[in-house]
Design an enzyme around this catalytic site. Sequence first.
Site, short mmCIF file in Angstrom:
data_model
loop_
_atom_site.label_atom_id
_atom_site.label_comp_id
_atom_site.label_asym_id
_atom_site.label_seq_id
_atom_site.Cartn_x
_atom_site.Cartn_y
_atom_site.Cartn_z
N GLY A 274 26.73 -22.18 26.35
CA GLY A 274 27.94 -22.41 25.57
C GLY A 274 28.24 -21.26 24.63
O GLY A 274 29.40 -20.88 24.43
N ASP A 275 27.18 -20.67 24.06
CA ASP A 275 27.36 -19.53 23.15
C ASP A 275 27.86 -18.31 23.92
O ASP A 275 28.69 -17.54 23.41
CB ASP A 275 26.04 -19.19 22.45
CG ASP A 275 25.55 -20.32 21.57
OD1 ASP A 275 26.39 -21.08 21.05
OD2 ASP A 275 24.33 -20.46 21.42
N THR B 112 33.95 -27.43 27.48
CA THR B 112 33.05 -26.85 28.48
C THR B 112 32.31 -27.98 29.18
O THR B 112 31.74 -28.87 28.54
CB THR B 112 32.07 -25.88 27.82
OG1 THR B 112 31.36 -26.54 26.76
CG2 THR B 112 32.80 -24.67 27.25
N LEU B 113 32.31 -27.93 30.52
CA LEU B 113 31.76 -29.02 31.32
C LEU B 113 30.64 -28.54 32.25
O LEU B 113 30.45 -29.10 33.33
CB LEU B 113 32.88 -29.67 32.15
CG LEU B 113 34.04 -30.26 31.34
CD1 LEU B 113 35.16 -30.71 32.26
CD2 LEU B 113 33.55 -31.42 30.49
N ALA C 166 23.90 -15.64 16.42
CA ALA C 166 23.36 -14.43 17.04
C ALA C 166 23.71 -14.37 18.52
O ALA C 166 24.11 -13.32 19.04
CB ALA C 166 21.85 -14.38 16.84
N ASN C 167 23.59 -15.51 19.20
CA ASN C 167 23.90 -15.54 20.64
C ASN C 167 25.34 -15.11 20.89
O ASN C 167 25.64 -14.32 21.80
CB ASN C 167 23.70 -16.94 21.20
CG ASN C 167 22.27 -17.41 21.14
OD1 ASN C 167 21.34 -16.62 21.01
ND2 ASN C 167 22.08 -18.72 21.23
N GLY D 198 19.73 -18.61 18.10
CA GLY D 198 20.64 -19.01 17.03
C GLY D 198 22.05 -18.85 17.54
O GLY D 198 22.40 -17.83 18.16
N ASP E 219 17.95 -21.93 33.00
CA ASP E 219 17.86 -22.29 31.58
C ASP E 219 19.27 -22.31 31.01
O ASP E 219 19.94 -21.28 30.96
CB ASP E 219 16.98 -21.27 30.84
CG ASP E 219 16.87 -21.54 29.35
OD1 ASP E 219 17.32 -22.61 28.89
OD2 ASP E 219 16.32 -20.67 28.63
N THR F 228 20.08 -22.99 27.94
CA THR F 228 20.13 -22.63 26.52
C THR F 228 21.02 -21.41 26.32
O THR F 228 20.83 -20.38 26.97
CB THR F 228 18.71 -22.31 25.99
OG1 THR F 228 17.82 -23.35 26.35
CG2 THR F 228 18.73 -22.15 24.48
#
Length: 304
Positions: free
Chosen positions: A251-252, A220-221, A42-43, A39, A246, A248
């Site tokens: 960005g967070d 962000t790139l 949360a991240n 989430g 990974d 995932t």
Amino acid sequence: MGRVFVAGSINMDVVATADRHPKVGETVAGQAVHYFPGGKGANQAVAAAKLGAPSTLIGRLGADAFGQQLRQFLTTQGVDLALVKDTADVHTGTAVITIADADNTIVVVPGANALVSAGDVTAPVLAKGDVAVSQFEIPQATIIAFFKRARAAGATTILNPAPATACSHELLDLVDILVLNETELGLLAQTELHDTDDPSRFVEAARRLPTGSEKILCVTLGKRGVLALVGGEPSLTAGRAVKAVDTTGAGDCFVGALAAQLANGEAIHDALEYANAAASICVQRMGAAPSMPTAAEVAAVLRS
């Protein structure tokens, strides 16, 4: 030192790994399935907490097994959950993620996250020097209420408009720092962008946004780094060459690290370099929230 307050989503990520992503209507054999806390809210809160900032999460969990597991995990990461509510008769937010060749596809089912309300975000007492962070996995009306409260207290507001969704001028007016990728920038600027475009294309698109030069924009790139417009002037922080496992939560991680550094009083360009280094660590690990680095790990990367 300021504090970081994150109003956002809390999910359980159900992650399947495969050699490639299936085409529409196709079934492919997977390699493994994992359950990771995630989430975007949360991240980001975990990233800030692990990097040393007092971090409070505002959100909702369902009264189910995923909710219990997520509450336990977030507590062990040092996130203050006093403002996270358990909500009866609704499931905890869930994300179904497929990872192949380090790229991911994600389907998010909001569950309790859709019920995070303006009333939920009026509880925290913010102050000057604090940083208020949010993203688009909770209702935008709630984010507006949160940022109005933050602005009134003199706190800095950071919006990560992800997943890519249209955004009202009222909300953008309340944002001090906008952190987004090329897809999100393209949607808000109403133009098509690709991560391989020349940086000048991103600058041109960023300047189309109705934000004014007083706001800071960070695009962000991925492996190319981050392009920032500060006072209307662009600067590029180069990416770091790593083997991504990974992406995932990368960005967070960047957003949480940026918030932590700003709460610590760091200058924006130093904070961007730090956040870029933190994200380069995150992508080398599986999972979202569990992949967030510690301050010692980021310090080691910056020294290398």
